[in-house]
Design an enzyme around this catalytic site. Structure first.
Site: not given
Length: 177
Positions: A48, A53, A101-102, A143-144, A147
């Site tokens: 995701g 991000q 996480c990226l 999670h997304e 953000h």
């Protein structure tokens, strides 16, 4: 054609801002952001991505659950663009599970998330979509969504002992098999 963007890393101001709602899903700038998010996510092993991000403070996320080296047992789903998403909790039951996480490479942590949620979002054609999610896919969404609220998964960790270096996480996982 939009290329792969650099992923904002922990400490970047955009990751701590509340994202702005998208007014017009057909706007050329919104399309550009979505294309950039798709290309960037496809270049990673993530499941995701959220617009902040890639440095864009807009309420857009993409969920793309698939088995990867980071998430070998993840269910397969088509990448789904969600504009101005939101959710309601269907059950107060939370489960702790591993997240990465990226934007926070090299770290994994046990994070409590609601097991069952009802989501709503606008699709790329402007239609309103509602769906019930549970388990890993519900975890990705939350999670997304965080953000978009200016939060990261580390803000949800209950105990610092639940934070691991990726290398130690891999040792832990491999020892279970």
């Amino acid at each position: 054609m939009t290329g792969v963007y650099e992923i904002a890393q922990l400490g970047a101001k955009v990751l701590r801002q509340k994202a702005e709602a998208v007014a017009d899903v057909r706007d050329a700038e919104v399309r550009r952001i979505i294309e950039a998010m798709q290309a960037t996510l496809a270049s990673t092993s993530g499941v995701g991505i959220a617009a902040p991000q890639i440095g864009e403070s807009k309420c857009i996320i993409i969920m793309a659950s698939r088995p990867t080296p980071r998430y070998p047992s993840a269910p397969l789903m088509e990448p789904t663009v969600m504009i101005n998403p939101g959710f309601q909790i269907l059950s107060e039951t939370q489960e702790k599970d591993w997240e990465g996480c990226l934007s926070i490479p090299g770290i994994r942590a046990l994070v409590p998330r609601y097991h069952e949620i009802m989501i709503h979002y606008t699709d790329q054609q402007g239609g309103l979509v509602e769906a019930q999610l549970s388990g890993f896919v519900a975890r990705i969404f939350q999670h997304e969504f965080d953000h978009l609220e200016g939060k990261t998964y580390l803000d949800r960790v209950e105990n610092n002992m639940d934070i691991f270096a990726e290398s130690e996480f891999i040792k832990l996982i491999n020892s279970k098999f």
